[in-house]
Design an enzyme around this catalytic site. Sequence first.
Site, PDB file in Angstrom:
ATOM      1  N   GLU A  88       1.055  -1.237  -0.006  1.00  8.18           N
ATOM      2  CA  GLU A  88       0.096  -0.115   0.078  1.00  8.18           C
ATOM      3  C   GLU A  88       0.912   1.319   0.323  1.00  8.18           C
ATOM      4  O   GLU A  88       1.776   1.331   0.715  1.00  8.18           O
ATOM      5  CB  GLU A  88      -0.939  -0.071   1.390  1.00  8.18           C
ATOM      6  CG  GLU A  88      -2.179   0.935   1.471  1.00  8.18           C
ATOM      7  CD  GLU A  88      -2.996   0.840   2.635  1.00  8.18           C
ATOM      8  OE1 GLU A  88      -2.873  -0.255   3.288  1.00  8.18           O
ATOM      9  OE2 GLU A  88      -3.447   1.834   2.939  1.00  8.18           O
ATOM     10  N   ARG A 323       5.706 -13.403   9.092  1.00 11.67           N
ATOM     11  CA  ARG A 323       6.321 -12.061   8.810  1.00 11.67           C
ATOM     12  C   ARG A 323       7.577 -12.142   9.568  1.00 11.67           C
ATOM     13  O   ARG A 323       8.046 -12.918  10.512  1.00 11.67           O
ATOM     14  CB  ARG A 323       5.351 -11.132   9.441  1.00 11.67           C
ATOM     15  CG  ARG A 323       5.167 -11.050  10.745  1.00 11.67           C
ATOM     16  CD  ARG A 323       3.952  -9.978  11.142  1.00 11.67           C
ATOM     17  NE  ARG A 323       4.318  -8.814  10.742  1.00 11.67           N
ATOM     18  CZ  ARG A 323       3.473  -8.205   9.655  1.00 11.67           C
ATOM     19  NH1 ARG A 323       2.580  -8.947   9.179  1.00 11.67           N
ATOM     20  NH2 ARG A 323       3.817  -6.955   9.474  1.00 11.67           N
ATOM     21  N   LYS A 333       4.588   0.003  10.605  1.00 15.86           N
ATOM     22  CA  LYS A 333       4.536   1.492   9.825  1.00 15.86           C
ATOM     23  C   LYS A 333       4.473   2.675  10.665  1.00 15.86           C
ATOM     24  O   LYS A 333       4.810   3.483  10.645  1.00 15.86           O
ATOM     25  CB  LYS A 333       3.595   1.178   8.874  1.00 15.86           C
ATOM     26  CG  LYS A 333       4.165   1.851   7.411  1.00 15.86           C
ATOM     27  CD  LYS A 333       3.082   1.317   6.406  1.00 15.86           C
ATOM     28  CE  LYS A 333       3.296   0.535   5.316  1.00 15.86           C
ATOM     29  NZ  LYS A 333       2.019   0.149   4.527  1.00 15.86           N
TER      30      LYS A 333
HETATM   31  P1  ATP Z   1       0.539  -1.902   7.571  1.00 16.75           P
HETATM   32  O1  ATP Z   1       1.872  -1.430   8.508  1.00 16.75           O
HETATM   33  O2  ATP Z   1       0.101  -0.728   7.239  1.00 16.75           O
HETATM   34  O3  ATP Z   1      -0.226  -3.165   8.017  1.00 16.75           O
HETATM   35  P2  ATP Z   1       2.273  -3.318   5.830  1.00 16.75           P
HETATM   36  O4  ATP Z   1       3.471  -3.363   6.579  1.00 16.75           O
HETATM   37  O5  ATP Z   1       1.353  -4.841   5.910  1.00 16.75           O
HETATM   38  O6  ATP Z   1       1.366  -2.452   6.389  1.00 16.75           O
HETATM   39  P3  ATP Z   1       2.004  -3.298   2.996  1.00 16.75           P
HETATM   40  O7  ATP Z   1       2.166  -2.289   2.230  1.00 16.75           O
HETATM   41  O8  ATP Z   1       0.489  -3.768   2.991  1.00 16.75           O
HETATM   42  O9  ATP Z   1       2.411  -2.702   4.479  1.00 16.75           O
HETATM   43  O10 ATP Z   1       2.698  -4.513   2.717  1.00 16.75           O
HETATM   44  C1  ATP Z   1       3.350  -5.192   1.461  1.00 16.75           C
HETATM   45  C2  ATP Z   1       3.576  -6.485   1.540  1.00 16.75           C
HETATM   46  O11 ATP Z   1       4.702  -6.743   2.303  1.00 16.75           O
HETATM   47  C3  ATP Z   1       2.593  -7.325   2.072  1.00 16.75           C
HETATM   48  O12 ATP Z   1       2.188  -8.518   1.148  1.00 16.75           O
HETATM   49  C4  ATP Z   1       2.760  -7.776   3.489  1.00 16.75           C
HETATM   50  O13 ATP Z   1       2.255  -9.061   3.759  1.00 16.75           O
HETATM   51  C5  ATP Z   1       4.550  -7.824   3.280  1.00 16.75           C
HETATM   52  N1  ATP Z   1       4.951  -7.289   4.577  1.00 16.75           N
HETATM   53  C6  ATP Z   1       4.791  -6.301   5.319  1.00 16.75           C
HETATM   54  N2  ATP Z   1       5.454  -6.433   6.545  1.00 16.75           N
HETATM   55  C7  ATP Z   1       6.068  -7.824   6.578  1.00 16.75           C
HETATM   56  C8  ATP Z   1       7.162  -8.288   7.454  1.00 16.75           C
HETATM   57  N3  ATP Z   1       7.478  -7.841   8.404  1.00 16.75           N
HETATM   58  N4  ATP Z   1       7.478  -9.541   7.081  1.00 16.75           N
HETATM   59  C9  ATP Z   1       7.125  -9.977   5.883  1.00 16.75           C
HETATM   60  N5  ATP Z   1       6.387  -9.433   4.926  1.00 16.75           N
HETATM   61  C10 ATP Z   1       5.800  -8.184   5.342  1.00 16.75           C
HETATM   62 MG    MG Z   2       0.181  -5.291   7.044  1.00 20.25          MG
END
Ligand code: ATP
Ligand code: MG
Length: 650
Positions: A88, A323, A333
């Site tokens: 996003e 994750r 974030k």
């Molecule tokens: P928010 O903090 O708003 O929940 P987000 O960190 O999930 O956002 P996105 O922009 O939705 O951010 O993430 C993009 C992709 O990165 C998604 O497919 C998500 O699963 C992956 N992602 C985000 N954080 C992690 C993490 N800590 N480890 C592995 N993958 C991640």
């Molecule tokens: Mg997320």
Amino acid sequence: MRRLATVEWAQSSQSPRAARDRIQEYPVSDRNAPDTAHITNFIRNIVDADLAADRFATRRWGGAPGDAAQHAAGAADPARIRTRFPPEPNGYLHFGHAKSVCLNFGLARDYGGVCHMRFDDTNPEKEEQEYVDSIINAVKWLGFGWEAFGQSHLFYASDYFGFMYRAAEYLITSGNAYIDLQSAEAMRASRGTLTERGIDSPWRNRPADESLRLFHEMRDGKHADGSMVLRAKIDMGSPNINMRDPAIYRIKHAEHHRTGDAWCVYPMYTYAHPIEDALEQITHSICTLEFEDQRPFYDWVLERLAEGGLLAQPLPKQYEFARLNLTYVVLSKRKLIQLVEEEHVDGWDDPRMPTIVGARRRGFTPEGFRLFADRIGVSKADSWIDMSVLEECMRDDLNGRAQRRIAVLNPLKLVIDNFPAEDEVICHAPNHPQKPELGQREIPFTRELWIEAEDFVETPPKGYFRLYPGNTVRLRYGFVVKCVGADKDADGNITAVHCEYMPDSKSGTPGSDNYKVKGNIHWVSAKHAYQCEVRLYDRLFRVPNPGKRQQEHAAAGHAPDHHSTELDESGKLHQHEEKVEHDWLDDLNPQAKQTIVAQLEPALRNAQPEDRFQFERHGYFVADHVDSRAGAPVFNRAVTLKDSWGKAGG
Ligand code: ATP
Ligand code: MG
């Protein structure tokens, strides 16, 4: 060393922001880089099985994302699999995203597929072009691209608003969705709990044509935000609360960063995401574990729309992985935004930040991140990875490629009493001890030198082999010298050390190794040294788990934390850590940035933006591409040579 040929120093008249914006071009996708075919994990097993079973034999590709008709008109899909990375655009990518990038783009690379770069921009709030640009740069910097089979695969979910709207109309007319006028609170109250079924909305059985009329009115701007919502009609008695008639479209009178004010209704995340995947013919839709309970709804949406002939078969499948949780940083974030906004750090690209832009300025490497992703693997079980694992990957990568240089970080003057003041002797130092092909460089030896203050003591402790009165050491790549004394100021501080040198001891000359010395110290010529700013960066937090009681954390052996998941207004899931014992900001490491003035060997004056070096005995450093000027680079420490954190807390 791979150089980014198009990167140049900023002109001194430019602001740091302008300097940052100039860094636009990267090496293209590194498709023949590391051989990762040996890697196995549960996702690769799934892909292997799918390919072995020819599950995708009938897949077609209509040349662009589209509905069933468009793909049916296309040819057989040249991509054996399709994955996607769907951020996003509401923030900068962090180390957790790097794991997802390496996973999704790595799969596509290794299986003859393509990974789509997709901006999941269906939520009109908080999304900005600045984030889109920075995400594109970060993914390219990590070494991946989306050009394949003669086309680009960069997509925006907001381009699918028209289809999502038509799909919602279809769900209404087929009896699978209805307009609910209940308030948000009433809907929440009637959702039920894990043990109690939900209560049907009084609007659940409203005739389809009435729902359709109201849905059109929603789109036409006739109703206020929150006054009504389109809900899927599934099962208020489902044991999975996500299947109890979830909302799929809401009213939001908001400007969207790409579609402007074309829409005042926006799809909920959990409805939009499966549709985005299906329109793009994604085969493996990989997301983090908190979305596991959403999978039945993901499948429900796609199956209904495929039944109606709107979406092409075979449908995408969702798979969940754990994750990345990393010690000594925060990866949420929300917390990263707070660090920037409250100015605990100097911006998103502060080298202390666990963002890709920060890591880049820190001197971390894309290769190091890819190595890290391979080493930590992919699993279904939540766990913590220690920061030392990432740091070790950076050392392992940099050790092989970074040229060696000499830097005196805490300078003390050394005078060679028997060396004439006007003389100069050229010494030679290899650029890499294991890579003679990288050549050597000249370093001038003069009467006055800089050495590390810690390399001299008046009274040596046991086992100290460096300089003290009467002792003999080798000045690395130079001469053997004998310490004859030191000057002190009125307060007793050492102001200079005096030595005599042995003219026949020059490194590399015949007979030079007749001198047997135990100490070997580094130095730079005071006359030629490049004096400059060096930033010694270290871990952002001083404890493994900011905000947690550390003993408990250690005792649990880095057991997964208890996260609660929460839906935001757009229907996206967020994880929140429960049980915060104290303010996580109290755990910031005040030593994480130290700025010093150092004396460097003259060759470093000509370092180019993002050149990375090993400063012998000190660690790996990078020429900062934001704050440096032509002929006047400043250096950031990426990582020390050895892990100094050891077992501390972890
Ligand atoms: P928010 O903090 O708003 O929940 P987000 O960190 O999930 O956002 P996105 O922009 O939705 O951010 O993430 C993009 C992709 O990165 C998604 O497919 C998500 O699963 C992956 N992602 C985000 N954080 C992690 C993490 N800590 N480890 C592995 N993958 C991640
Ligand atoms: Mg997320």
